[in-house]
Scaffold this motif. Structure first.
Motif, PDB file in Angstrom:
ATOM      1  N   ASN A  99      43.822  13.844  -5.520  1.00  0.00           N
ATOM      2  CA  ASN A  99      43.247  13.903  -6.861  1.00  0.00           C
ATOM      3  C   ASN A  99      41.731  13.964  -6.803  1.00  0.00           C
ATOM      4  O   ASN A  99      41.099  14.637  -7.631  1.00  0.00           O
ATOM      5  CB  ASN A  99      43.705  12.700  -7.688  1.00  0.00           C
ATOM      6  CG  ASN A  99      45.014  12.953  -8.403  1.00  0.00           C
ATOM      7  OD1 ASN A  99      45.074  13.700  -9.372  1.00  0.00           O
ATOM      8  ND2 ASN A  99      46.082  12.335  -7.919  1.00  0.00           N
TER       9      ASN A  99
ATOM     10  N   ARG B 251      43.296  15.165 -15.106  1.00  0.00           N
ATOM     11  CA  ARG B 251      44.389  14.809 -16.021  1.00  0.00           C
ATOM     12  C   ARG B 251      45.707  14.832 -15.267  1.00  0.00           C
ATOM     13  O   ARG B 251      46.145  15.879 -14.788  1.00  0.00           O
ATOM     14  CB  ARG B 251      44.402  15.788 -17.201  1.00  0.00           C
ATOM     15  CG  ARG B 251      43.217  15.590 -18.122  1.00  0.00           C
ATOM     16  CD  ARG B 251      42.843  16.828 -18.896  1.00  0.00           C
ATOM     17  NE  ARG B 251      41.725  16.553 -19.790  1.00  0.00           N
ATOM     18  CZ  ARG B 251      40.445  16.507 -19.400  1.00  0.00           C
ATOM     19  NH1 ARG B 251      40.144  16.715 -18.123  1.00  0.00           N
ATOM     20  NH2 ARG B 251      39.483  16.242 -20.267  1.00  0.00           N
ATOM     21  N   GLY B 252      46.342  13.650 -15.178  1.00  0.00           N
ATOM     22  CA  GLY B 252      47.531  13.502 -14.364  1.00  0.00           C
ATOM     23  C   GLY B 252      48.711  14.325 -14.825  1.00  0.00           C
ATOM     24  O   GLY B 252      49.564  14.704 -14.027  1.00  0.00           O
ATOM     25  N   GLY B 253      48.776  14.631 -16.119  1.00  0.00           N
ATOM     26  CA  GLY B 253      49.886  15.410 -16.651  1.00  0.00           C
ATOM     27  C   GLY B 253      49.733  16.901 -16.463  1.00  0.00           C
ATOM     28  O   GLY B 253      50.616  17.673 -16.868  1.00  0.00           O
ATOM     29  N   LEU B 254      48.629  17.318 -15.848  1.00  0.00           N
ATOM     30  CA  LEU B 254      48.400  18.726 -15.556  1.00  0.00           C
ATOM     31  C   LEU B 254      48.443  18.957 -14.049  1.00  0.00           C
ATOM     32  O   LEU B 254      48.287  18.026 -13.260  1.00  0.00           O
ATOM     33  CB  LEU B 254      47.042  19.184 -16.101  1.00  0.00           C
ATOM     34  CG  LEU B 254      46.794  19.052 -17.605  1.00  0.00           C
ATOM     35  CD1 LEU B 254      45.396  19.539 -17.951  1.00  0.00           C
ATOM     36  CD2 LEU B 254      47.837  19.823 -18.402  1.00  0.00           C
ATOM     37  N   THR B 255      48.622  20.180 -13.654  1.00  0.00           N
ATOM     38  CA  THR B 255      48.560  20.539 -12.237  1.00  0.00           C
ATOM     39  C   THR B 255      47.104  20.738 -11.831  1.00  0.00           C
ATOM     40  O   THR B 255      46.217  20.867 -12.688  1.00  0.00           O
ATOM     41  CB  THR B 255      49.328  21.838 -11.983  1.00  0.00           C
ATOM     42  OG1 THR B 255      48.638  22.923 -12.645  1.00  0.00           O
ATOM     43  CG2 THR B 255      50.761  21.752 -12.505  1.00  0.00           C
TER      44      THR B 255
ATOM     45  N   ASN C 193      44.149  21.917 -14.331  1.00  0.00           N
ATOM     46  CA  ASN C 193      42.930  21.128 -14.506  1.00  0.00           C
ATOM     47  C   ASN C 193      41.691  22.002 -14.396  1.00  0.00           C
ATOM     48  O   ASN C 193      40.772  21.902 -15.213  1.00  0.00           O
ATOM     49  CB  ASN C 193      42.875  19.998 -13.463  1.00  0.00           C
ATOM     50  CG  ASN C 193      43.435  18.695 -13.977  1.00  0.00           C
ATOM     51  OD1 ASN C 193      42.757  17.955 -14.696  1.00  0.00           O
ATOM     52  ND2 ASN C 193      44.674  18.410 -13.622  1.00  0.00           N
TER      53      ASN C 193
ATOM     54  N   LEU D 119      52.156  18.375 -10.260  1.00  0.00           N
ATOM     55  CA  LEU D 119      51.488  17.518 -11.229  1.00  0.00           C
ATOM     56  C   LEU D 119      50.547  16.556 -10.504  1.00  0.00           C
ATOM     57  O   LEU D 119      50.913  15.987  -9.461  1.00  0.00           O
ATOM     58  CB  LEU D 119      52.501  16.730 -12.048  1.00  0.00           C
ATOM     59  CG  LEU D 119      53.319  17.521 -13.075  1.00  0.00           C
ATOM     60  CD1 LEU D 119      54.313  16.607 -13.783  1.00  0.00           C
ATOM     61  CD2 LEU D 119      52.402  18.195 -14.094  1.00  0.00           C
ATOM     62  N   CYS D 120      49.369  16.357 -11.062  1.00  0.00           N
ATOM     63  CA  CYS D 120      48.373  15.523 -10.394  1.00  0.00           C
ATOM     64  C   CYS D 120      48.809  14.068 -10.295  1.00  0.00           C
ATOM     65  O   CYS D 120      48.379  13.356  -9.376  1.00  0.00           O
ATOM     66  CB  CYS D 120      47.034  15.639 -11.106  1.00  0.00           C
ATOM     67  SG  CYS D 120      46.223  17.237 -10.845  1.00  0.00           S
ATOM     68  N   ASN D 121      49.642  13.604 -11.234  1.00  0.00           N
ATOM     69  CA  ASN D 121      50.085  12.216 -11.140  1.00  0.00           C
ATOM     70  C   ASN D 121      51.105  12.000 -10.020  1.00  0.00           C
ATOM     71  O   ASN D 121      51.521  10.866  -9.766  1.00  0.00           O
ATOM     72  CB  ASN D 121      50.629  11.703 -12.480  1.00  0.00           C
ATOM     73  CG  ASN D 121      51.773  12.542 -13.023  1.00  0.00           C
ATOM     74  OD1 ASN D 121      52.420  13.281 -12.289  1.00  0.00           O
ATOM     75  ND2 ASN D 121      52.012  12.440 -14.316  1.00  0.00           N
ATOM     76  N   SER D 122      51.494  13.073  -9.331  1.00  0.00           N
ATOM     77  CA  SER D 122      52.364  12.941  -8.166  1.00  0.00           C
ATOM     78  C   SER D 122      51.581  13.062  -6.862  1.00  0.00           C
ATOM     79  O   SER D 122      52.163  12.907  -5.779  1.00  0.00           O
ATOM     80  CB  SER D 122      53.463  14.013  -8.197  1.00  0.00           C
ATOM     81  OG  SER D 122      52.924  15.312  -7.955  1.00  0.00           O
TER      82      SER D 122
END
Length: 224
Positions: free
Chosen positions: A139, A95-99, A103, A130-133
């Protein structure tokens, strides 16, 4: 192909045929996966490797034939299997919004075990980003860190787990897979890259394409 199986069957597939978008991909697939055994599913692009894995985890019902978990036929067997399953697909379930830390704790890990697992996949220092970064490779390692958590499920089904990993990452993953098998776990995976796993068996979907006769391959695959 037939190999003597000395351990109880964990996962069995009998006369399986799978479809995607209304098109039958393969048929007549038979194999048995035992405890401590590993199978790599092979086949060209479009042969149905990902569809097979998604069928086995219950994400699609466009199939005929039987799938059994410890002798129990799906769908009843599917419910029991999911309690013992670690599945990592192309998207990895990150989940990109989580670290990365969040996760893993979302999957039930303690903070301590999550941090240790992230360190094992070379993500020390990124646990609170954050995973989306993060990059695609980072990832991927967040997803694969679940394999390094204590008391991991006994059946691992992995779709292209080596994608976006460097040489060191591949070696660490192969070592963890070997440890898992040595503890009696079972592994079913796809990979475009060669794997250094002793005793790795193969099921080639090219042998059971709809246009070809699966009977020429010699019958059921049984792996232990």
């Amino acid at each position: 192909m037939s190999v003597t199986n000395k351990s109880p069957a964990v996962l069995q597939v009998r006369d399986l045929a799978c479809e995607r978008d209304g098109r039958r991909l393969f048929e007549g697939l038979d194999f048995t996966l035992g405890a401590g055994a590993a199978i790599q599913v092979k086949g060209g692009n479009g042969a149905g490797k990902t569809t097979l894995l998604r069928t086995l985890i219950g994400s699609t019902s466009d199939y005929s034939g039987e799938i059994l978990w410890r002798g129990q036929v799906f769908p009843q067997g599917l419910r029991a299997m999911r309690e013992a399953l670690l599945y990592i697909g192309h998207r990895g379930g990150v989940r990109g919004g989580l670290t990365p830390l969040e996760n893993l704790t979302w999957y039930g890990a303690t903070k301590t075990s999550a941090l240790e697992a992230l360190e094992r996949v070379d993500l020390f220092g990124f646990e609170d980003s954050l995973c989306n970064s993060l990059s695609a490779g980072q990832n991927r390692r967040v997803a694969l860190a679940r394999m390094f958590l204590p008391q991991a499920p006994c059946l691992w089904i992995l779709d292209e787990p080596l994608t976006a990993l460097d040489v060191a990452g591949v070696a660490a993953l192969e070592k963890q897979m070997t440890t898992h098998l040595g503890g009696g776990g079972s592994l079913l995976l796809t990979s475009h890259q060669p794997l250094n796993i002793m005793g790795l068996n193969f099921v080639d979907l090219s042998d059971c394409l709809v246009e070809e006769s699966f009977s020429d391959t010699g019958g059921e695959h049984v792996f232990n």
